[in-house]
Design a protein around this motif. Structure first.
Motif, PDB file in Angstrom:
ATOM      1  N   HIS A 109      50.585  24.550  33.358  1.00 26.18           N
ATOM      2  CA  HIS A 109      49.476  25.487  33.548  1.00 26.18           C
ATOM      3  C   HIS A 109      49.320  26.401  32.339  1.00 26.18           C
ATOM      4  CE1 HIS A 109      47.816  29.388  35.005  1.00 26.18           C
ATOM      5  NE2 HIS A 109      46.937  28.589  35.567  1.00 26.18           N
ATOM      6  N   ALA A 110      50.429  26.902  31.815  1.00 21.83           N
ATOM      7  CA  ALA A 110      50.373  27.784  30.643  1.00 21.83           C
ATOM      8  C   ALA A 110      49.789  27.052  29.440  1.00 21.83           C
ATOM      9  CB  ALA A 110      51.776  28.299  30.321  1.00 21.83           C
ATOM     10  N   LEU A 111      50.093  25.752  29.339  1.00 18.77           N
ATOM     11  CA  LEU A 111      49.573  24.951  28.233  1.00 18.77           C
ATOM     12  C   LEU A 111      48.065  24.762  28.357  1.00 18.77           C
ATOM     13  CD1 LEU A 111      50.157  23.079  25.761  1.00 18.77           C
ATOM     14  CD2 LEU A 111      50.432  21.218  27.413  1.00 18.77           C
ATOM     15  N   LYS A 112      47.610  24.450  29.573  1.00 19.74           N
ATOM     16  CA  LYS A 112      46.203  24.142  29.789  1.00 19.74           C
ATOM     17  C   LYS A 112      45.335  25.375  29.953  1.00 19.74           C
ATOM     18  CE  LYS A 112      46.325  19.690  29.589  1.00 19.74           C
ATOM     19  NZ  LYS A 112      45.576  18.975  28.542  1.00 19.74           N
ATOM     20  N   GLN A 113      45.952  26.500  30.221  1.00 18.32           N
ATOM     21  CA  GLN A 113      45.204  27.723  30.462  1.00 18.32           C
ATOM     22  C   GLN A 113      44.320  28.091  29.278  1.00 18.32           C
ATOM     23  OE1 GLN A 113      47.737  31.026  31.423  1.00 18.32           O
ATOM     24  NE2 GLN A 113      46.172  32.018  32.677  1.00 18.32           N
ATOM     25  N   ARG A 114      44.724  27.661  28.104  1.00 14.82           N
ATOM     26  CA  ARG A 114      43.950  27.972  26.906  1.00 14.82           C
ATOM     27  C   ARG A 114      42.637  27.212  26.838  1.00 14.82           C
ATOM     28  NH1 ARG A 114      48.830  26.880  22.765  1.00 14.82           N
ATOM     29  NH2 ARG A 114      49.209  25.308  24.353  1.00 14.82           N
ATOM     30  N   GLU A 115      42.560  26.090  27.544  1.00 19.01           N
ATOM     31  CA  GLU A 115      41.334  25.300  27.474  1.00 19.01           C
ATOM     32  C   GLU A 115      40.562  25.245  28.791  1.00 19.01           C
ATOM     33  OE1 GLU A 115      42.569  20.767  27.790  1.00 19.01           O
ATOM     34  OE2 GLU A 115      43.922  21.811  26.417  1.00 19.01           O
ATOM     35  N   ALA A 119      38.163  30.364  36.045  1.00 18.00           N
ATOM     36  CA  ALA A 119      38.046  30.076  37.477  1.00 18.00           C
ATOM     37  C   ALA A 119      38.926  28.897  37.871  1.00 18.00           C
ATOM     38  CB  ALA A 119      36.590  29.792  37.837  1.00 18.00           C
ATOM     39  N   HIS A 120      38.881  27.815  37.081  1.00 16.78           N
ATOM     40  CA  HIS A 120      39.688  26.638  37.410  1.00 16.78           C
ATOM     41  C   HIS A 120      41.170  26.937  37.244  1.00 16.78           C
ATOM     42  CE1 HIS A 120      40.901  22.491  37.867  1.00 16.78           C
ATOM     43  NE2 HIS A 120      41.534  22.552  36.710  1.00 16.78           N
ATOM     44  N   SER A 121      41.515  27.668  36.195  1.00 14.74           N
ATOM     45  CA  SER A 121      42.916  28.012  35.956  1.00 14.74           C
ATOM     46  C   SER A 121      43.482  28.816  37.122  1.00 14.74           C
ATOM     47  CB  SER A 121      43.038  28.819  34.660  1.00 14.74           C
ATOM     48  OG  SER A 121      44.365  29.239  34.448  1.00 14.74           O
ATOM     49  N   THR A 122      42.720  29.779  37.593  1.00 16.29           N
ATOM     50  CA  THR A 122      43.167  30.607  38.713  1.00 16.29           C
ATOM     51  C   THR A 122      43.299  29.781  39.988  1.00 16.29           C
ATOM     52  OG1 THR A 122      42.123  32.568  37.760  1.00 16.29           O
ATOM     53  CG2 THR A 122      42.619  32.622  40.120  1.00 16.29           C
ATOM     54  N   LYS A 123      42.312  28.950  40.258  1.00 17.16           N
ATOM     55  CA  LYS A 123      42.331  28.113  41.462  1.00 17.16           C
ATOM     56  C   LYS A 123      43.504  27.143  41.427  1.00 17.16           C
ATOM     57  CE  LYS A 123      39.729  24.479  43.827  1.00 17.16           C
ATOM     58  NZ  LYS A 123      38.515  23.614  43.774  1.00 17.16           N
ATOM     59  N   TRP A 124      43.733  26.511  40.286  1.00 16.57           N
ATOM     60  CA  TRP A 124      44.795  25.508  40.144  1.00 16.57           C
ATOM     61  C   TRP A 124      46.148  26.113  40.502  1.00 16.57           C
ATOM     62  CZ3 TRP A 124      49.312  24.219  37.773  1.00 16.57           C
ATOM     63  CH2 TRP A 124      49.612  22.868  37.584  1.00 16.57           C
ATOM     64  N   LEU A 125      46.449  27.282  39.932  1.00 16.70           N
ATOM     65  CA  LEU A 125      47.748  27.906  40.175  1.00 16.70           C
ATOM     66  C   LEU A 125      47.834  28.476  41.588  1.00 16.70           C
ATOM     67  CD1 LEU A 125      50.474  28.558  38.958  1.00 16.70           C
ATOM     68  CD2 LEU A 125      49.518  30.701  38.090  1.00 16.70           C
ATOM     69  N   ARG A 126      46.745  29.055  42.074  1.00 12.79           N
ATOM     70  CA  ARG A 126      46.754  29.650  43.422  1.00 12.79           C
ATOM     71  C   ARG A 126      47.029  28.585  44.487  1.00 12.79           C
ATOM     72  NH1 ARG A 126      42.775  29.617  46.852  1.00 12.79           N
ATOM     73  NH2 ARG A 126      41.208  29.220  45.222  1.00 12.79           N
ATOM     74  N   LEU A 127      46.400  27.425  44.372  1.00  7.91           N
ATOM     75  CA  LEU A 127      46.625  26.355  45.345  1.00  7.91           C
ATOM     76  C   LEU A 127      48.056  25.827  45.270  1.00  7.91           C
ATOM     77  CD1 LEU A 127      43.299  24.291  45.260  1.00  7.91           C
ATOM     78  CD2 LEU A 127      44.055  25.971  46.936  1.00  7.91           C
TER      79      LEU A 127
END
Length: 408
Positions: A109-115, A119-127
């Motif tokens: 997640h930390a790697l992909k958070q830059r791209e 909204a998607h980054s938050t949803k991905w980690l929250r789920l």
């Protein structure tokens, strides 16, 4: 042979740096000049004499040191080097500490958070945090089988959240594939669960797709007796067919009356984070009808930031429910038309009735391009075609508005 008392009383002579006290079986206690005491076992492997550090006294008692020596001897008898084996065991422990599902998922997640978009980054980690980490987060990736992964996904599915369960399976697959690429596991159990969850039934946003019904809609907008700003928001939703968020959050700084266009900044578009930062703005050519609508709004809200400000405070845009609520008041329920449905209405009717090139419409809808050209495609090549299309569409909507109403 040493005794516990002898170990306790052992000391290094003042004229030496260290002294060794043998226990037998090549185990000895080494006492340094500063009175620190350490256990070592001396052994030979490959014709070379080596020693294995067992621990410090009194943390490691005599009995424990002898047991460690005996275990090391067993390792030596198998032909392995006890020192190398210990290093390998420690490496495995360290690796296990960073190969749990949660740790690898957070690293990915930390790697992909830059791209990814925020909204998607938050949803991905929250789920992940809500549905997978509590169940499999502490397990090493290599120990998670398809059955183990399926259990938490079934729990989510059992709550009626089928789409969430399918998304989580996809997210888990990303973690396992990253784990494979970085040497933390060798298998992706998520791929084995394809078909194991109920299919997601995608329900398209309700939209008016029949030209006659579209005429009824345009007449209803023309006759709307609510707030003037809401009427203009409805009209521009039909004329511009942009995403509802870009309509309601439109800013006056985006409106170019001289150029008859709205210039939506890349950061305000539905794009990846990379595209938001480095992408080109989205140009929306304005037909005369759209220009007239915006000039009417300029009189009402032109001194503020937003074209359609909130009634409560001009610091925020119009509520995202305003257009949908107005549609309900006009008699179009949520099975007939939605704010997002103006996009489908424009695309469908323009292709079916006006024979507009779908590629030109897709550019105006700001849908991402697929294929080898991708986002490198030069959008300006279609600028004139899009401007002509927007005028054609606005004039056609006027024709529908003036046509004979549908009979019920």
């Amino acid at each position: 042979m040493l005794t516990e008392l002898a170990c306790k009383n052992a000391s290094c002579p003042s004229d030496k740096k260290r002294a060794r006290f043998s226990d037998g079986g090549n185990l000895y206690l080494e006492v340094a000049s500063n009175d620190s005491k350490r256990w070592f076992w001396k052994y030979t492997v490959g014709g070379k004499e080596k020693r294995l550090a067992i621990g410090s006294y009194p943390a490691v008692k005599l009995k424990e040191a002898r047991a460690a020596r005996d275990e090391a001897r067993k390792v030596l008898q198998t032909g392995a080097d006890p020192t190398q084996r210990r290093r390998l065991d420690k490496a495995k422990v360290r690796a296990t500490a960073v190969t749990t599902y949660e740790k690898v998922a957070r690293e990915f997640h930390a790697l992909k958070q830059r791209e990814w978009s925020d909204a998607h980054s938050t949803k991905w980690l929250r789920l992940q945090e809500s549905n997978l980490f509590p169940w499999i987060g502490g397990l090493p990736l290599g120990e998670i089988t398809a059955n183990v992964l399926l259990e938490p996904l079934r729990r989510v599915e059992g709550k009626g959240l089928n789409e969430t369960a399918v998304s989580l399976r996809q997210y888990a697959g990303q973690v396992f594939r990253y784990g494979i690429a970085t040497g933390r596991c060798e298998d992706d159990p998520a791929t084995k669960l394809r078909g194991a969850l109920g299919a997601v039934i995608v329900k398209n946003m309700a939209a008016v797709l029949d030209p006659r019904k579209a005429g009824d809609l345009m007449r209803a907008i023309d006759d709307y007796r609510g707030l003037p700003a809401t009427r203009e928001a409805l009209l521009l939703s039909a004329l511009l067919f942009q995403r509802p968020g870009n309509i309601r959050a439109m800013e006056w700084s985006w409106v170019d009356f001289d150029g008859s266009q709205v210039v939506i900044p890349a950061a305000s578009m539905k794009r990846t984070k990379q595209a938001k930062l480095n992408g080109e703005p989205h140009l929306v050519p304005l037909a005369p009808q759209a220009v007239a609508s915006l000039r009417r709004m300029k009189v009402l809200t032109g001194r503020g930031r937003y074209v359609f400000p909130s009634l409560l405070t001009g610091e925020r845009p119009m509520s995202d429910n305003t257009v949908n609520t107005a549609l309900r008041r006009m008699g179009f329920d949520n099975t007939e038309m939605t704010a997002h449905g103006f996009r489908a209405m424009a695309r469908t009717i323009m292709v079916d009735q006006l024979r507009v090139n779908p590629e030109v419409i897709e550019e105006q809808l700001a849908h991402g391009k697929s294929g080898p050209l991708g986002t490198a495609y030069n959008r300006t090549q279609l600028k004139e075609q899009r401007r002509e299309m927007m005028v054609l569409w606005a004039n056609y909507l006027d024709q529908l508005r003036l046509s004979k109403p549908m009979t019920s």
